[in-house]
Scaffold this motif. Structure first.
Motif, PDB file in Angstrom:
ATOM      1  N   GLY A 287     -37.730  49.672  14.757  1.00 38.27           N
ATOM      2  CA  GLY A 287     -38.052  48.426  15.453  1.00 38.27           C
ATOM      3  C   GLY A 287     -38.416  48.661  16.907  1.00 38.27           C
ATOM      4  O   GLY A 287     -39.359  48.053  17.427  1.00 38.27           O
ATOM      5  N   SER A 288     -37.706  49.554  17.562  1.00 38.64           N
ATOM      6  CA  SER A 288     -37.975  49.838  18.967  1.00 38.64           C
ATOM      7  C   SER A 288     -39.292  50.593  19.154  1.00 38.64           C
ATOM      8  O   SER A 288     -40.028  50.338  20.106  1.00 38.64           O
ATOM      9  CB  SER A 288     -36.823  50.638  19.577  1.00 38.64           C
ATOM     10  N   VAL A 289     -39.586  51.511  18.250  1.00 38.02           N
ATOM     11  CA  VAL A 289     -40.806  52.312  18.368  1.00 38.02           C
ATOM     12  C   VAL A 289     -42.033  51.534  17.893  1.00 38.02           C
ATOM     13  O   VAL A 289     -43.048  51.467  18.576  1.00 38.02           O
ATOM     14  CB  VAL A 289     -40.670  53.641  17.578  1.00 38.02           C
ATOM     15  N   ALA A 290     -41.948  50.941  16.703  1.00 37.33           N
ATOM     16  CA  ALA A 290     -43.109  50.264  16.109  1.00 37.33           C
ATOM     17  C   ALA A 290     -43.323  48.866  16.673  1.00 37.33           C
ATOM     18  O   ALA A 290     -44.437  48.363  16.662  1.00 37.33           O
ATOM     19  CB  ALA A 290     -42.952  50.196  14.594  1.00 37.33           C
ATOM     20  N   ASN A 291     -42.270  48.222  17.126  1.00 34.30           N
ATOM     21  CA  ASN A 291     -42.329  46.894  17.732  1.00 34.30           C
ATOM     22  C   ASN A 291     -43.096  45.886  16.865  1.00 34.30           C
ATOM     23  O   ASN A 291     -44.058  45.267  17.316  1.00 34.30           O
ATOM     24  CB  ASN A 291     -42.946  46.989  19.133  1.00 34.30           C
ATOM     25  N   PRO A 292     -42.642  45.697  15.612  1.00 30.88           N
ATOM     26  CA  PRO A 292     -43.354  44.745  14.754  1.00 30.88           C
ATOM     27  C   PRO A 292     -43.142  43.313  15.239  1.00 30.88           C
ATOM     28  O   PRO A 292     -42.127  43.007  15.854  1.00 30.88           O
ATOM     29  CB  PRO A 292     -42.701  44.948  13.378  1.00 30.88           C
ATOM     30  N   PRO A 293     -44.089  42.454  14.943  1.00 31.44           N
ATOM     31  CA  PRO A 293     -43.905  41.052  15.343  1.00 31.44           C
ATOM     32  C   PRO A 293     -42.765  40.422  14.550  1.00 31.44           C
ATOM     33  O   PRO A 293     -42.514  40.780  13.400  1.00 31.44           O
ATOM     34  CB  PRO A 293     -45.244  40.399  15.001  1.00 31.44           C
ATOM     35  N   LEU A 294     -42.102  39.500  15.179  1.00 32.54           N
ATOM     36  CA  LEU A 294     -40.993  38.785  14.547  1.00 32.54           C
ATOM     37  C   LEU A 294     -41.565  37.712  13.623  1.00 32.54           C
ATOM     38  O   LEU A 294     -42.428  36.928  14.029  1.00 32.54           O
ATOM     39  CB  LEU A 294     -40.120  38.146  15.629  1.00 32.54           C
ATOM     40  N   GLU A 295     -41.094  37.694  12.397  1.00 34.29           N
ATOM     41  CA  GLU A 295     -41.553  36.705  11.437  1.00 34.29           C
ATOM     42  C   GLU A 295     -41.154  35.304  11.892  1.00 34.29           C
ATOM     43  O   GLU A 295     -40.146  35.127  12.571  1.00 34.29           O
ATOM     44  CB  GLU A 295     -40.940  36.975  10.049  1.00 34.29           C
ATOM     45  N   GLU A 296     -41.925  34.338  11.478  1.00 33.14           N
ATOM     46  CA  GLU A 296     -41.679  32.946  11.868  1.00 33.14           C
ATOM     47  C   GLU A 296     -40.258  32.509  11.500  1.00 33.14           C
ATOM     48  O   GLU A 296     -39.587  31.852  12.291  1.00 33.14           O
ATOM     49  CB  GLU A 296     -42.721  32.044  11.192  1.00 33.14           C
ATOM     50  N   ARG A 297     -39.792  32.882  10.309  1.00 37.68           N
ATOM     51  CA  ARG A 297     -38.465  32.469   9.858  1.00 37.68           C
ATOM     52  C   ARG A 297     -37.343  33.092  10.683  1.00 37.68           C
ATOM     53  O   ARG A 297     -36.218  32.603  10.681  1.00 37.68           O
ATOM     54  CB  ARG A 297     -38.269  32.790   8.376  1.00 37.68           C
ATOM     55  N   LEU A 298     -37.640  34.183  11.409  1.00 33.99           N
ATOM     56  CA  LEU A 298     -36.620  34.837  12.240  1.00 33.99           C
ATOM     57  C   LEU A 298     -36.653  34.377  13.700  1.00 33.99           C
ATOM     58  O   LEU A 298     -35.720  34.653  14.449  1.00 33.99           O
ATOM     59  CB  LEU A 298     -36.790  36.361  12.179  1.00 33.99           C
ATOM     60  N   LYS A 299     -37.695  33.671  14.090  1.00 34.12           N
ATOM     61  CA  LYS A 299     -37.824  33.260  15.494  1.00 34.12           C
ATOM     62  C   LYS A 299     -36.642  32.427  15.998  1.00 34.12           C
ATOM     63  O   LYS A 299     -36.263  32.586  17.158  1.00 34.12           O
ATOM     64  CB  LYS A 299     -39.159  32.564  15.726  1.00 34.12           C
ATOM     65  N   PRO A 300     -36.006  31.577  15.171  1.00 40.27           N
ATOM     66  CA  PRO A 300     -34.840  30.863  15.704  1.00 40.27           C
ATOM     67  C   PRO A 300     -33.677  31.807  16.079  1.00 40.27           C
ATOM     68  O   PRO A 300     -32.777  31.403  16.800  1.00 40.27           O
ATOM     69  CB  PRO A 300     -34.425  29.948  14.537  1.00 40.27           C
ATOM     70  N   TYR A 301     -33.733  33.034  15.616  1.00 39.75           N
ATOM     71  CA  TYR A 301     -32.658  33.995  15.866  1.00 39.75           C
ATOM     72  C   TYR A 301     -33.075  35.068  16.863  1.00 39.75           C
ATOM     73  O   TYR A 301     -32.407  36.089  17.004  1.00 39.75           O
ATOM     74  CB  TYR A 301     -32.214  34.643  14.555  1.00 39.75           C
ATOM     75  N   ALA A 302     -34.183  34.840  17.547  1.00 38.14           N
ATOM     76  CA  ALA A 302     -34.683  35.826  18.511  1.00 38.14           C
ATOM     77  C   ALA A 302     -33.590  36.168  19.516  1.00 38.14           C
ATOM     78  O   ALA A 302     -32.740  35.335  19.860  1.00 38.14           O
ATOM     79  CB  ALA A 302     -35.912  35.280  19.223  1.00 38.14           C
ATOM     80  N   TRP A 303     -33.621  37.398  19.978  1.00 42.91           N
ATOM     81  CA  TRP A 303     -32.594  37.926  20.884  1.00 42.91           C
ATOM     82  C   TRP A 303     -33.293  38.714  21.977  1.00 42.91           C
ATOM     83  O   TRP A 303     -34.186  39.512  21.708  1.00 42.91           O
ATOM     84  CB  TRP A 303     -31.647  38.801  20.077  1.00 42.91           C
ATOM     85  N   ASN A 304     -32.858  38.501  23.187  1.00 35.37           N
ATOM     86  CA  ASN A 304     -33.466  39.209  24.333  1.00 35.37           C
ATOM     87  C   ASN A 304     -32.488  40.134  25.037  1.00 35.37           C
ATOM     88  O   ASN A 304     -32.753  40.580  26.127  1.00 35.37           O
ATOM     89  CB  ASN A 304     -34.013  38.186  25.340  1.00 35.37           C
ATOM     90  N   GLY A 305     -31.359  40.394  24.397  1.00 36.82           N
ATOM     91  CA  GLY A 305     -30.380  41.313  24.995  1.00 36.82           C
ATOM     92  C   GLY A 305     -29.646  40.667  26.069  1.00 36.82           C
ATOM     93  O   GLY A 305     -28.957  40.937  26.879  1.00 36.82           O
TER      94      GLY A 305
END
Length: 182
Positions: free
Chosen positions: A164-182
């Motif tokens: 995830g850190s290397v490839a940096n895939p986009p966050l799926e729409e269904r996961l956006k409510p759970y986005a995390w910024n550290g």
């Protein structure tokens, strides 16, 4: 940084197609992270193998998600934090338990707290546990076999966290409510 391609079964390298199909069968879809992993047949095949071992092992799904979410936070993998927040809640973790982990703390319950603390300590100490770390885990009612089993879950999550850190895939729409910024 340019993202890695997020493969479908059709666009994946030939040697990745079977493993990617296995991921789709398990999840009902191909998560963007798995699509990015498919760029490397070695990586996606290894992920599927360890995934099966982790989810077919002695831990309950809430216990597994506790470790996976803790690892994602400890490794600062935003994509994995979002995924394991969603999966943890789906598996029955309480909102307060999930929020504690997302904030860098362990859940208050003895067993989940011990799992989370051990997972974080394994990563922070690079596997060099001291006697106190081991005794705290065992005192929560786990055996030595399960302590070693946590290492397998940490290894599995390291694959996804680092990818995830290397490839940096986009966050799926269904996961956006759970986005995390550290």
């Amino acid at each position: 940084m340019e993202r890695f391609p997020v493969h479908t079964i059709e666009s994946a390298p030939e040697a990745s197609k079977t493993a990617l199909g296995d991921v789709q069968a398990r999840f009902g879809t191909i998560p963007n992270l798995a699509g990015a992993m498919a760029t490397s047949p070695l990586l996606i095949q290894s992920f599927v193998g360890i995934f099966d071992k982790v989810h077919g092992g002695p831990f309950t799904e809430p216990e597994i998600q506790t470790v996976l979410l803790t690892d994602a936070v400890t490794n600062a993998s935003a994509w994995a934090v979002a995924l394991h927040t969603a999966l943890g809640l789906q598996a029955g973790l309480e909102q307060a338990e999930v929020q504690a982990i997302r904030s860098g703390r362990s859940p208050s319950g003895a067993k989940l707290g011990a799992l989370s603390t051990l997972a974080r300590t394994l990563i922070e100490k690079r596997g060099r546990l001291d006697e106190q770390d081991i005794e705290q885990f065992l005192a929560a009612g786990f055996g030595k076999d399960l302590l070693l089993g946590v290492i397998t879950i940490v290894a599995a999550s390291t694959i996804t966290n680092y990818t995830g850190s290397v490839a940096n895939p986009p966050l799926e729409e269904r996961l956006k409510p759970y986005a995390w910024n550290g």
